[in-house]
Scaffold this motif. Structure first.
Motif, PDB file in Angstrom:
ATOM      1  N   ASP A  70      13.202  14.425  -2.258  1.00 18.64           N
ATOM      2  CA  ASP A  70      14.055  15.731  -2.837  1.00 18.64           C
ATOM      3  C   ASP A  70      13.348  16.109  -4.043  1.00 18.64           C
ATOM      4  O   ASP A  70      12.643  17.756  -4.424  1.00 18.64           O
ATOM      5  N   ARG A  73       9.703  16.909  -4.143  1.00 13.07           N
ATOM      6  CA  ARG A  73       9.670  18.380  -3.125  1.00 13.07           C
ATOM      7  C   ARG A  73       9.456  19.742  -3.440  1.00 13.07           C
ATOM      8  O   ARG A  73       9.249  20.539  -2.914  1.00 13.07           O
ATOM      9  N   GLU A  74      10.104  19.878  -4.382  1.00 11.72           N
ATOM     10  CA  GLU A  74      10.785  21.229  -5.390  1.00 11.72           C
ATOM     11  C   GLU A  74       9.552  21.668  -5.944  1.00 11.72           C
ATOM     12  O   GLU A  74       9.865  23.781  -5.321  1.00 11.72           O
ATOM     13  N   HIS A  75       8.583  21.078  -5.316  1.00 12.13           N
ATOM     14  CA  HIS A  75       7.783  22.201  -6.307  1.00 12.13           C
ATOM     15  C   HIS A  75       5.883  22.156  -5.520  1.00 12.13           C
ATOM     16  O   HIS A  75       4.852  22.201  -5.769  1.00 12.13           O
ATOM     17  N   THR A  76       6.714  21.218  -4.487  1.00 13.50           N
ATOM     18  CA  THR A  76       5.029  21.489  -3.932  1.00 13.50           C
ATOM     19  C   THR A  76       5.040  22.097  -2.347  1.00 13.50           C
ATOM     20  O   THR A  76       4.587  21.084  -1.316  1.00 13.50           O
ATOM     21  N   VAL A  77       6.048  22.355  -1.962  1.00 15.28           N
ATOM     22  CA  VAL A  77       6.306  23.657  -0.669  1.00 15.28           C
ATOM     23  C   VAL A  77       4.449  24.719  -1.130  1.00 15.28           C
ATOM     24  O   VAL A  77       4.330  25.321  -1.977  1.00 15.28           O
TER      25      VAL A  77
ATOM     26  N   ARG B 245      22.350  14.341   1.509  1.00 13.68           N
ATOM     27  CA  ARG B 245      22.100  14.278   0.541  1.00 13.68           C
ATOM     28  C   ARG B 245      22.870  13.064   0.332  1.00 13.68           C
ATOM     29  O   ARG B 245      23.116  11.853  -0.474  1.00 13.68           O
ATOM     30  N   VAL B 305      15.200  22.280  -2.711  1.00 16.06           N
ATOM     31  CA  VAL B 305      15.309  22.418  -1.531  1.00 16.06           C
ATOM     32  C   VAL B 305      15.555  21.589  -0.458  1.00 16.06           C
ATOM     33  O   VAL B 305      16.026  21.981   0.420  1.00 16.06           O
ATOM     34  N   TRP B 306      16.301  20.632  -0.864  1.00 15.56           N
ATOM     35  CA  TRP B 306      17.440  19.390   0.533  1.00 15.56           C
ATOM     36  C   TRP B 306      18.148  20.235   0.715  1.00 15.56           C
ATOM     37  O   TRP B 306      18.470  19.593   1.878  1.00 15.56           O
ATOM     38  N   LEU B 309      15.960  24.455   2.566  1.00 13.24           N
ATOM     39  CA  LEU B 309      14.375  24.544   2.746  1.00 13.24           C
ATOM     40  C   LEU B 309      14.470  23.286   3.965  1.00 13.24           C
ATOM     41  O   LEU B 309      13.882  23.507   5.059  1.00 13.24           O
ATOM     42  N   ARG B 554       8.951  30.812  -2.313  1.00  9.27           N
ATOM     43  CA  ARG B 554       9.153  30.159  -2.718  1.00  9.27           C
ATOM     44  C   ARG B 554       7.828  29.943  -3.684  1.00  9.27           C
ATOM     45  O   ARG B 554       7.416  29.907  -4.609  1.00  9.27           O
ATOM     46  N   VAL B 555       6.599  29.934  -2.649  1.00  7.93           N
ATOM     47  CA  VAL B 555       5.495  29.781  -2.922  1.00  7.93           C
ATOM     48  C   VAL B 555       4.576  30.337  -4.189  1.00  7.93           C
ATOM     49  O   VAL B 555       3.945  31.137  -5.035  1.00  7.93           O
ATOM     50  N   PHE B 558       6.160  31.154  -7.627  1.00  3.57           N
ATOM     51  CA  PHE B 558       5.684  29.598  -8.965  1.00  3.57           C
ATOM     52  C   PHE B 558       4.466  30.351  -8.936  1.00  3.57           C
ATOM     53  O   PHE B 558       3.760  30.660 -10.018  1.00  3.57           O
TER      54      PHE B 558
END
Lengths: 82, 786
Positions: A70, A73-77, B245, B305-306, B309, B554-555, B558
């Motif tokens: 997880d 994954r936080e930065h590979t969306v 989780r 994300v967990w 998303l 989100r992308v 970044f």
């Protein structure tokens, strides 16, 4: 079909046995596909690989391993669909 | 080794010559020459005949009663031929995969993003990533031109354009360690071109997101049932995230099934909530929904994300697969007849009420994702290239994935055209459109249904028999089947699908949902289940869109952080909370304001904004194809540069013509600036007051924004194309048409084998697989060293 063949236990059992084997094969493939797609199989592979590479210390637990995943994954969306 | 080599498969001489081996003799690939056995020839002749029959029925016979099953048959036969012949041709000419070469996944194999993944599993991942709401709503809107133009472009477009783009971007990105489109542009075209590409993509993502969100808002506005059931996806996803989780880590299938059941419960329960005293609480106006959407987008992009998303992606994938299967089964079982003629009048004039503009270029702009989608280039240069096991699998994943997307678009089109024409147009005309078309029959006191009936009577379109279309709906009243016409028919549709009204539900999603419910209630549940199927369809479309909202936000955040990072380096740190909140806020404000503009547009947000969405999407495709062309030339494949250039030419012709018309047309329905100036004159002339004045002012403001965006898009893409052309000329001068140095990664030998056959490996691939299982590197076999 000759009577001799009809009496053969292998052939008499055949349709049902074949059906059962077919259902089992499909179920196995579906299970494999689902486990691969969801990443559930990846943890098992990790444990196997870990045992081969680092037999001196225990692998991450399932919970630890998924947390690491997880976090990665936080930065590979990616953007995905339109 | 002696114990294991005992069972090694035996190869004939011919077979042995077709197995590729590394320097230690381990098999790493298979290159099979096609063998034309009589059985194989017979199969392909049969497929070709089936396809030809299908095309004859759709495009030549074109009777008054065309069955939509032909859509499916024609599409599948055409895809099969395209995949087997054209995609293979493209692969041999401008890809030339080399299975002795290690892919980035094999080289890096870090168990995270670089993760060699079985081709069938990766196909699923890739398809889930590219498929969204776009291919569903585009064809529905394009149905206003009739069934034939859409079908032709969805099928031929994917074959020559969409599939080629996805596959080539995927391949060239894989040869470059999975680099993104923007990075490839910078490497191959230069710093300036690269920066332009990144800016173009960022701006267009905002418009794409705004329009998708607009589709969602239009589907949920004034629909308490829809708002409740879609709203429930948020707590359901949160609970799934917490479950994964803390309670049962890693049990993804289990939690997905629980989530899916909860989702079904939410859809079913929505009816009771909507009918109860709580209903009013979920009865939201479009503007309120915009606020909800913006808040949601912000939270979803800043939460881990967990929590939201990832679990929502599980739900969305579940629904995606489920719905596509349901729709395919429905069309095959029910085989509805198309109610739309082959071509309507709106294919040739600019009076279409759904969107303005003639077939060329607006058909291509509207269908967008189902035939060619720029967004796919982002996935094909994002996660997927980092997961491919063998280079020769690119065709199956890139081209094959896009064929499936196109198939989804064909089914959406089939569902839309099998709907009664009167109902289709009543649902897809904005309030302004209905008022204008109804003319003197319009009455402010009448119900929306009555006004829609009046508008349909005046609409410049005919049914397959050449008559004015009529609103017709079959329903059950007191246990008896009745056929209603006109306004009562529209009321019955709303009643049957459990909505307050279906008039002016623009955006395509409600139309598709009614179309789907109309097909599915014949398979399962009858009329009583119709409202369930409607909300099932709305739910999955909303889920797609919500997934896009938070992933893209989100992308984009970044990207923005990286860009600001050039000036203020602290913004590059993704862990810096203030920075990520600020950038997320900017991104959300950007698409949120465009969304608000669409929702409040007096001329109908979909009508004014959807062309901009299509143009943006298709211009991203133009960027991707331009970058691919440069890489093809640099690779020395100048002779075959036409392969990416043909789709690029089509795409450039449609996007530039569409932009030109949007900017310069004097037709008020088409040109943003023409409408802008005409409305300004109207205000200056005085005489407008109250709501009319407010509407006119909004029109002036919106057209200015839309017109400016149109100009900016096309200028930026033209700039990129010029710099790309310079790069191509430079490459030709330096290399004289031979391969020149590019950013391609250096060759590294592969030590790994996996088949690339579509679903089942060929007999030879099976043998090699069996041999590799014994002689291959066990570490690679185990899939990842950690």
């Amino acid at each position: 079909m000759s009577p001799a063949l009809e009496r053969s236990p292998v052939l008499r059992a055949r349709p049902a046995a074949r059906l059962a084997a077919g259902v089992r094969a499909v179920a196995t493939s579906v299970r494999w596909y689902v486990r691969e797609s969801t990443g559930e199989a990846a943890y098992d592979r990790y444990v196997a690989a870990h045992a081969a590479d680092h037999p001196d210390h225990p692998p991450l637990t399932r919970a630890q391993w998924w947390r690491a995943r997880d976090a990665a994954r936080e930065h590979t969306v990616t953007t995905g669909c339109c | 080794m002696t114990t294991t080599t005992r069972d090694l498969p035996e190869y004939t001489d011919d077979e042995a010559a077709e197995v590729l081996r590394d320097d230690t003799g381990v098999p790493v690939g298979v290159v099979e020459k096609p063998r034309w056995t009589p059985a194989r020839i017979a199969v392909w002749v049969a497929v070709a005949l089936l396809g030809a029959t299908g095309w004859t029925m759709l495009a030549v016979v074109r009777g008054e009663e065309v069955n939509t099953i032909w859509f499916v048959v024609t599409a599948v036969a055409s895809y099969a031929i395209a995949y087997r012949f054209y995609a293979l041709y493209v692969q041999r000419r401008v890809m030339r995969p080399d299975d002795t070469r290690a892919t980035p996944a094999e080289r890096v194999n870090n168990g995270r993003d670089f993760d060699p993944t079985d081709r069938r599993v990766l196909y699923g991942h890739h398809f889930a990533a590219i498929a969204g709401a776009g291919p569903l709503v585009g064809p529905v809107l394009a149905a206003q031109m009739g069934y034939l133009p859409g079908t032709l472009w969805i099928i031929f477009g994917v074959i020559v354009a969409g599939g080629v783009q996805d596959m080539l971007v995927l391949f060239y990105s894989m040869r470059r360690g999975g680099r993104s489109l923007g990075q490839m542009a910078r490497d191959e075209i230069g710093r300036f071109g690269g920066t332009v590409a990144i800016v173009v993509v960022f701006v267009m993502l905002m418009i794409v997101l705004a329009v998708l969100a607009l589709v969602c808002v239009n589907a949920l506005a004034d629909s308490p049932w829809g708002v409740f059931s879609v709203g429930c996806t948020i707590p359901i996803a949160l609970l799934m995230g917490l479950y994964l989780r803390f309670l049962r880590p890693g049990r993804v299938s289990e939690v997905s099934i629980i989530g899916f059941l909860a989702l079904l419960a939410a859809i079913i329960g929505g009816r009771y909530v909507a009918e109860s005293s709580w209903g009013d609480f979920f009865h939201l106006t479009p503007t309120t929904l915009v606020v909800c959407m913006v808040i949601y987008g912000f939270l979803a992009a800043v939460l881990p994300v967990w929590l939201l998303l990832t679990p929502r992606d599980y739900l969305s994938t579940f629904m995606k697969v489920g719905t596509i299967l349901v729709l395919a089964v429905g069309i095959i079982v029910v085989r509805p007849v198309a109610q739309m003629p082959d071509f309507t009048e709106f294919a040739f004039n600019t009076e279409g009420p759904v969107f303005a503009g003639a077939l060329f270029p607006f058909l291509f702009i509207t269908i967008a994702c189902g035939a060619l989608s720029g967004m796919h280039a982002m996935v094909s240069s994002g996660t997927t290239p980092k997961m491919i096991q063998k280079e020769s699998q690119t065709r199956m994943i890139g081209y094959g994935g896009m064929l499936m997307e196109s198939f989804v678009a064909i089914m959406a089109l089939a569902a839309a055209v099998s709907l009664n024409q009167g109902i289709y147009f009543s649902m897809n005309m904005s309030g302004a459109s209905i008022e204008a078309t109804a003319g003197s029959s319009y009455s402010a006191e009448a119900t929306p249904e009555q006004n829609a009936e009046a508008a349909i009577a005046n609409l410049g379109v005919s049914d397959p028999a050449g008559n004015q279309p009529e609103i017709i709906w079959e329903t059950v009243v007191d246990g008896e089947e009745v056929t209603l016409t006109g306004a009562p028919a529209l009321e019955a549709v709303a009643q049957d699908v459990g909505e307050p009204s279906v008039v002016s539900r623009t955006g395509g999603a409600p139309t598709l949902a009614v179309g789907m419910a109309n097909i599915m209630h014949n398979v399962v549940g009858g009329k009583a289940m119709m409202s369930f199927w409607y909300h099932f369809a709305i739910m999955f479309e909303a889920l797609f869109i919500l997934s896009a909202v938070d992933a893209v936000t989100r992308v984009a955040r970044f990207q923005l952080g990286d860009a600001i990072g050039n000036v203020l380096p602290k913004f590059r740190d993704p862990g810096w909370r203030v920075g990520s909140w600020l950038t997320t806020g900017v991104v959300v404000a950007a698409w949120g304001s465009l969304l608000l503009m669409g929702v409040t547009d007096p001329n109908g947000g979909i009508r004014t904004l959807f062309p901009l969405f299509g143009i943006a999407n298709q211009l991203i495709a133009a960027c991707a194809l331009t970058i691919v062309t440069v890489m093809v030339v640099k690779k020395g494949y100048v002779r075959w540069a036409w392969i990416p250039l043909v789709p690029l030419a089509i795409d450039t012709a449609t996007t530039f013509t569409a932009s030109f018309q949007k900017i310069f047309s004097s037709d008020l329905a088409l040109g943003y600036w023409a409408l802008h100036n005409a409305t300004k004159d109207k205000i200056a002339a005085g005489g407008l007051e109250g709501q009319a004045l407010a509407d006119a002012e909004a029109t002036v403001r919106n057209t200015a924004i839309q017109g400016t965006l149109s100009i900016a898009f096309v200028v930026l893409v033209a700039l990129l194309m010029v710099t790309a052309l310079l790069a191509v000329l430079r490459a030709l001068r330096v290399g004289g048409g031979k391969e020149i140095e590019s950013s391609e990664d250096p060759f590294e030998p592969s030590r790994f084998y996996a088949p690339s056959g579509l679903l089942v490996p060929t007999p030879l691939e099976r043998k090699v697989e069996a041999e590799y299982a014994q002689v291959g590197d066990p570490k690679l076999l185990a899939g990842g060293h950690h």
